[in-house]
Design an enzyme around this catalytic site. Structure first.
Site, PDB file in Angstrom:
ATOM      1  CG  ASP A  34      45.243  25.550 -45.611  1.00 57.27           C
ATOM      2  OD1 ASP A  34      45.670  24.445 -46.023  1.00 57.27           O
ATOM      3  OD2 ASP A  34      45.217  25.885 -44.409  1.00 57.27           O
ATOM      4  CD  GLU A  36      48.246  26.931 -55.000  1.00 61.42           C
ATOM      5  OE1 GLU A  36      48.467  26.379 -56.084  1.00 61.42           O
ATOM      6  OE2 GLU A  36      49.049  26.964 -54.038  1.00 61.42           O
ATOM      7  CG  PHE A  37      42.269  22.258 -50.846  1.00 59.38           C
ATOM      8  CD1 PHE A  37      42.543  21.052 -51.482  1.00 59.38           C
ATOM      9  CD2 PHE A  37      41.117  22.354 -50.066  1.00 59.38           C
ATOM     10  CE1 PHE A  37      41.691  19.957 -51.343  1.00 59.38           C
ATOM     11  CE2 PHE A  37      40.261  21.270 -49.926  1.00 59.38           C
ATOM     12  CZ  PHE A  37      40.553  20.070 -50.571  1.00 59.38           C
ATOM     13  CB  SER A  83      34.874  -8.046 -30.399  1.00 64.66           C
ATOM     14  OG  SER A  83      34.420  -9.162 -29.692  1.00 64.66           O
ATOM     15  CG  LEU A  84      40.168  -8.644 -32.472  1.00 67.11           C
ATOM     16  CD1 LEU A  84      41.356  -7.705 -32.596  1.00 67.11           C
ATOM     17  CD2 LEU A  84      40.360  -9.843 -33.381  1.00 67.11           C
ATOM     18  CD  GLU A 113      46.877  -4.870 -38.621  1.00 61.26           C
ATOM     19  OE1 GLU A 113      45.839  -4.342 -38.196  1.00 61.26           O
ATOM     20  OE2 GLU A 113      46.911  -5.641 -39.577  1.00 61.26           O
ATOM     21  CE  LYS A 115      41.697  -3.934 -29.135  1.00 62.35           C
ATOM     22  NZ  LYS A 115      40.717  -2.895 -28.993  1.00 62.35           N
ATOM     23  CG  ASP A 117      40.736   3.664 -27.373  1.00 57.61           C
ATOM     24  OD1 ASP A 117      39.694   2.997 -27.556  1.00 57.61           O
ATOM     25  OD2 ASP A 117      41.028   4.186 -26.284  1.00 57.61           O
ATOM     26  NE  ARG A 136      32.166  -3.450 -32.240  1.00 59.10           N
ATOM     27  CZ  ARG A 136      33.099  -4.324 -32.610  1.00 59.10           C
ATOM     28  NH1 ARG A 136      32.759  -5.527 -32.963  1.00 59.10           N
ATOM     29  NH2 ARG A 136      34.350  -3.976 -32.612  1.00 59.10           N
ATOM     30  CD  GLU A 173      38.362   0.971 -33.949  1.00 55.90           C
ATOM     31  OE1 GLU A 173      38.166   0.035 -34.768  1.00 55.90           O
ATOM     32  OE2 GLU A 173      37.998   0.924 -32.771  1.00 55.90           O
ATOM     33  CE1 TYR A 225      39.780  -3.212 -37.948  1.00 61.31           C
ATOM     34  CE2 TYR A 225      40.780  -1.155 -37.230  1.00 61.31           C
ATOM     35  CZ  TYR A 225      39.744  -2.072 -37.179  1.00 61.31           C
ATOM     36  OH  TYR A 225      38.674  -1.824 -36.374  1.00 61.31           O
ATOM     37  CE  LYS A 288      44.161  -7.444 -37.591  1.00 63.06           C
ATOM     38  NZ  LYS A 288      43.801  -6.358 -38.504  1.00 63.06           N
ATOM     39  CE  LYS A 312      41.116  -3.906 -24.852  1.00 63.33           C
ATOM     40  NZ  LYS A 312      40.169  -3.133 -24.242  1.00 63.33           N
ATOM     41  CB  CYS A 406      24.281  17.704   0.218  1.00 66.06           C
ATOM     42  SG  CYS A 406      24.421  18.193  -1.505  1.00 66.06           S
ATOM     43  CB  CYS A 409      21.339  21.404  -1.142  1.00 65.86           C
ATOM     44  SG  CYS A 409      21.139  19.658  -0.770  1.00 65.86           S
ATOM     45  CB  CYS A 424      22.479  14.781  -1.710  1.00 65.34           C
ATOM     46  SG  CYS A 424      21.289  16.109  -1.439  1.00 65.34           S
ATOM     47  CB  CYS A 430      20.165  18.742  -4.333  1.00 63.47           C
ATOM     48  SG  CYS A 430      21.958  18.679  -4.336  1.00 63.47           S
TER      49      CYS A 430
HETATM   50  S1  IVH Z   1      40.983  -6.516 -36.608  1.00 62.33           S
HETATM   51  C1  IVH Z   1      37.912  -9.974 -37.110  1.00 62.33           C
HETATM   52  N1  IVH Z   1      42.752  -4.626 -36.295  1.00 62.33           N
HETATM   53  O1  IVH Z   1      39.399  -3.524 -31.864  1.00 62.33           O
HETATM   54  C2  IVH Z   1      39.000  -9.044 -36.762  1.00 62.33           C
HETATM   55  N2  IVH Z   1      40.750  -4.501 -35.027  1.00 62.33           N
HETATM   56  O2  IVH Z   1      38.632  -5.451 -29.743  1.00 62.33           O
HETATM   57  C3  IVH Z   1      38.592  -7.648 -36.833  1.00 62.33           C
HETATM   58  N3  IVH Z   1      40.573  -2.491 -33.639  1.00 62.33           N
HETATM   59  O3  IVH Z   1      36.623  -4.995 -33.417  1.00 62.33           O
HETATM   60  C4  IVH Z   1      39.359  -6.691 -36.059  1.00 62.33           C
HETATM   61  N4  IVH Z   1      42.500  -1.624 -34.194  1.00 62.33           N
HETATM   62  O4  IVH Z   1      37.039  -2.347 -33.601  1.00 62.33           O
HETATM   63  C5  IVH Z   1      41.551  -5.099 -35.927  1.00 62.33           C
HETATM   64  N5  IVH Z   1      44.385  -3.006 -36.154  1.00 62.33           N
HETATM   65  C6  IVH Z   1      43.201  -3.473 -35.787  1.00 62.33           C
HETATM   66  C7  IVH Z   1      42.377  -2.789 -34.868  1.00 62.33           C
HETATM   67  C8  IVH Z   1      41.145  -3.339 -34.510  1.00 62.33           C
HETATM   68  C9  IVH Z   1      41.400  -1.460 -33.474  1.00 62.33           C
HETATM   69  C10 IVH Z   1      39.271  -2.628 -32.937  1.00 62.33           C
HETATM   70  C11 IVH Z   1      38.164  -3.169 -33.799  1.00 62.33           C
HETATM   71  C12 IVH Z   1      37.903  -4.535 -33.233  1.00 62.33           C
HETATM   72  C13 IVH Z   1      38.249  -4.324 -31.804  1.00 62.33           C
HETATM   73  C14 IVH Z   1      38.524  -5.632 -31.110  1.00 62.33           C
END
Ligand code: IVH
Length: 684
Positions: A34, A36-37, A83-84, A113, A115, A117, A136, A173, A225, A288, A312, A406, A409, A424, A430
């Site tokens: 650290d 040196e950086f 979204s997916l 892959e 997902k 969060d 987004r 993400e 991704y 995918k 999920k 409550c 109070c 309440c 309160c």
């Molecule tokens: S691909 C058109 N890959 O999950 C396809 N999404 O519920 C674009 N997310 O909108 C999404 N990990 O915000 C992709 N490995 C992953 C992801 C990922 C998290 C999120 C992303 C997406 C949402 C869908």
């Protein structure tokens, strides 16, 4: 130092620091310590200060932050951010796989892959330099958070290697690793602020902070991704990930190619268990189609690609003993029953308390003190009780009754017919309800006094300095300086002290002063009148223009306003008939708060198209061109006659001139049809 020498040293240092950042934050393989950086970085900062003319675009000093964003600019996405589709079972995955097989015919390879969060982000790179980062938002347009995103050290500001397209977007993400999340929450606790419920909320709050130097301290991270651009040179998705990795992006090592549904299930099973060993949160797996030509054949539905789906994970459950039940009062006066539990390990943390929802759920579950209960962790700060193991009920298990007064109070609780929660009703004295009102008043979308947070409001309230919102405008430096609060840290259980210092107090006073220029619509929202949310407040303010006219309006005049029904009107009439509220308005007015709409605030139907420009061309089936243009303006957009790089959309009808289409295609301006437009308006 000579100019040429300085220029060269800046270039050398930039490259070297970039390499070390990549080693440390992307590859987790630091080559230097650290100290040196820090020496290298301070040298670069010093040289850049002395020779600002040689600062490179994408200089690693931008990771340090410092830039302030007052209001995040809305930017439209070049490619809508979709979204997916979600699935929750193997059966649904099998359906997905079969559907694809039917449509494609050939053999299909998949990439599985993690997902992540976190918060979705789109980064645009031009000639190898990061130029824009957009959230987004509603999928069509998002917030420009470039300054804040640049502070994330694993995100390359300048790309490595060669072979990247002149311009492309990469989606990913933004996440907050567990270690940073815990640190932030400890600090929030020390400041008296409510901790973040989960790392995702913390990440999302962090990227919307105004001061990027503060964002830098949050230690956000990001995984990428998905690449987007014109004529990208990849045959498969997997290849694109490998290329993006070589350009310096943080790409997960856990993306895997799969041939069969069985391979996919194995991946799901592995990560359902292994997710708790990761240093960050994932909430599922994304599957995918690997071949990009096949992806193109499959295309998109209105909301999501047909070539990808997410799976999920189910929330993890644990069984433990219910020891006792407390009742808590929320900001709105709603009472939440909270279970005290025998501590149990759940999804990586020890759980001691869980929500018992409301009186109806308690009755339905027939839960008793002493029972073995199932706890589940959702996105909320506190886990929930989801069931009782009746077979393990001890003989002496005790049923309990819901609170009748409550706990804060002592006022008798009430329940409106048809509602699950007990309340309440003591709104005016309160304590949690008063604090809740104050917190709403100062919040970002209301008076936006961000130098005051929950902790500081609590401190002012506990010291008797503020009770009503109007009291904020009577605060002085002398009354606040030196205020103290002692609290017990949940970390080491030791007593700690926080006190108001000069800088804090000055910031609070400046924030309060600045709130005097907030528009009437937001002031109306800030008052916290039941059912008067942001949109209703806007409608009322732009219809009545002044608070006096609003106060004078009867039920008929109120319900004449678009979207204002009987329920909202009654709530307004009731609020304005309370003497305490009239006094509040009068005090706020004397303090200089705005109760009149500014002329420049033209009423809009929505802000959907704010900052966007449209070219409307051709003949349309359902609307005239003039109607379409009027609609665009009513939602905040602008109409222009010819297509340029700045055009957001070309709205194309029949018989449109071929030149316009060609130009739009060349510049990558999205071309939309009348029905695409109708969908956008419906979403607004
Ligand atoms: S691909 C058109 N890959 O999950 C396809 N999404 O519920 C674009 N997310 O909108 C999404 N990990 O915000 C992709 N490995 C992953 C992801 C990922 C998290 C999120 C992303 C997406 C949402 C869908």
């Amino acid at each position: 130092m000579e100019n040429t020498e300085a220029k060269q040293r800046i270039a050398e240092l930039s490259d070297e620091i970039r390499r070390h950042n990549h080693n440390y934050y992307v590859l987790s393989k630091p080559e230097i310590g650290d100290f040196e950086f820090d020496m290298l970085l301070s040298e670069l900062i010093r040289l850049e200060t002395e020779h600002p003319e040689f600062i490179e675009p994408g200089s690693p000093t931008q990771h340090v932050g410092g830039g302030i964003t007052k209001e995040f600019r809305q930017v439209q996405h070049k490619y809508p951010m979709l979204s997916l589709g979600n699935t929750y079972s193997e059966e649904e995955i099998r359906d997905f796989e079969e559907r694809i097989h039917k449509l494609i015919g050939d053999e299909v390879e998949y990439v599985c892959e993690l997902k992540f969060d976190g918060v979705a982000i789109g980064l645009t790179y031009r000639h190898g330099t990061l130029v824009q980062a957009v959230t987004r938002g509603d999928g069509v347009q998002g917030d420009d958070v470039t300054t804040n995103i640049k502070t994330i050290r694993s995100i390359p500001l300048k790309l490595h290697g060669t072979g990247f397209p002149d311009e492309f977007e990469i989606r990913g993400e933004i996440i907050l690793p567990h270690a940073s999340f815990e640190k932030i929450n400890l600090q929030r606790e020390a400041d008296g602020d409510e901790p973040f419920a989960n790392p995702r909320n913390a990440a999302s709050g962090s990227i919307k902070m105004q001061d990027s130097a503060e964002v830098a301290k949050r230690h956000l991270d990001g995984f990428f991704y998905h690449l987007l651009g014109n004529d990208l040179p990849f045959r498969t998705h997997y290849e694109s990930l490998v290329a993006a990795k070589s350009w310096g992006f943080k790409i997960s090592d856990f993306a895997v190619r799969c041939k069969t549904a069985e391979d996919i299930f194995k991946y799901l099973e592995t990560w359902d268990a292994a997710r708790y060993d990761l240093p960050f949160d994932i909430d599922g797996v994304v599957i995918k189609v690997n071949d990009i030509r096949q992806q193109e054949m499959l295309g998109f539905t209105a909301k999501s690609p047909r070539w990808a789906i997410s799976y999920k994970f189910k929330a993890e459950q644990a069984a433990t003993r219910l020891i006792s039940v407390d009742f808590q009062v929320g900001r709105t006066g709603a009472i939440t029953p909270v279970a005290n539990l025998q501590p149990v390990q759940l999804a990586g943390t020890v759980v001691k308390r869980a929500s018992l929802h409301n009186a109806d759920v308690i009755a339905l579950l027939d839960v008793r003190v002493g029972d073995m209960v199932y706890v589940e962790k959702g996105g909320e700060i506190i886990p929930k009780i989801v069931g009782v193991d009746l077979e393990k009920r001890p003989a002496d298990a005790l049923s309990f009754s819901f609170a009748s007064t409550c706990p804060e109070c002592g006022t008798a609780l009430v329940r409106t017919e048809g509602e699950a929660a007990w309340y309440c009703p003591n709104e005016t004295s309160c304590p949690p309800q008063i604090k809740g009102k104050l917190e709403h008043f100062i919040s970002r979308k209301a008076m936006n006094i961000d130098s005051l947070g929950e902790g500081k409001i609590g401190m002012l309230f506990d010291n008797g300095l503020v009770h009503h919102c109007a009291d904020l405008y009577d605060l002085t430096f002398d009354r606040m300086i030196g205020l103290e609060k002692i609290y017990e840290s949940t970390n080491d259980k030791r007593e700690k002290k926080i006190s108001f210092r000069e800088k804090t107090v000055t910031n609070i006073l400046n924030g309060i002063e600045a709130s005097k220029s907030v528009g009437f619509d937001r002031v109306l929202f800030a008052l916290g009148i039941r059912f008067v949310g942001e949109t209703v407040a806007k409608k009322l303010a732009s219809h009545f223009i002044t608070v006096d006219k609003l106060m004078a309006a009867g039920i008929d005049e109120l319900t004449e306003v678009e979207e204002i029904g009987e329920k909202i009107a009654q709530s307004l009439l009731a609020w304005f008939s309370e003497p305490v509220n009239l006094e509040l308005i009068s005090r706020l007015r004397s303090a200089g708060i705005r109760f009149v709409m500014e002329e420049s605030q033209v009423p809009l139907l929505s802000n959907k198209f704010t900052g966007m420009t449209f070219v409307v061309s051709g003949v349309f089936g359902n609307f005239s061109r003039a109607e379409l243009k009027k609609t665009i303006e009513a939602h905040g957009g602008k109409n222009v006659g010819s297509v340029s790089a700045k055009t957001s959309y070309l709205l194309a009808g029949e018989n449109m001139g071929p030149e316009k289409r060609k130009k739009a295609e060349k510049l990558g301006v999205p071309i939309i049809s009348e029905s695409d437009f109708a969908v956008m308006i419906r979403e607004a």
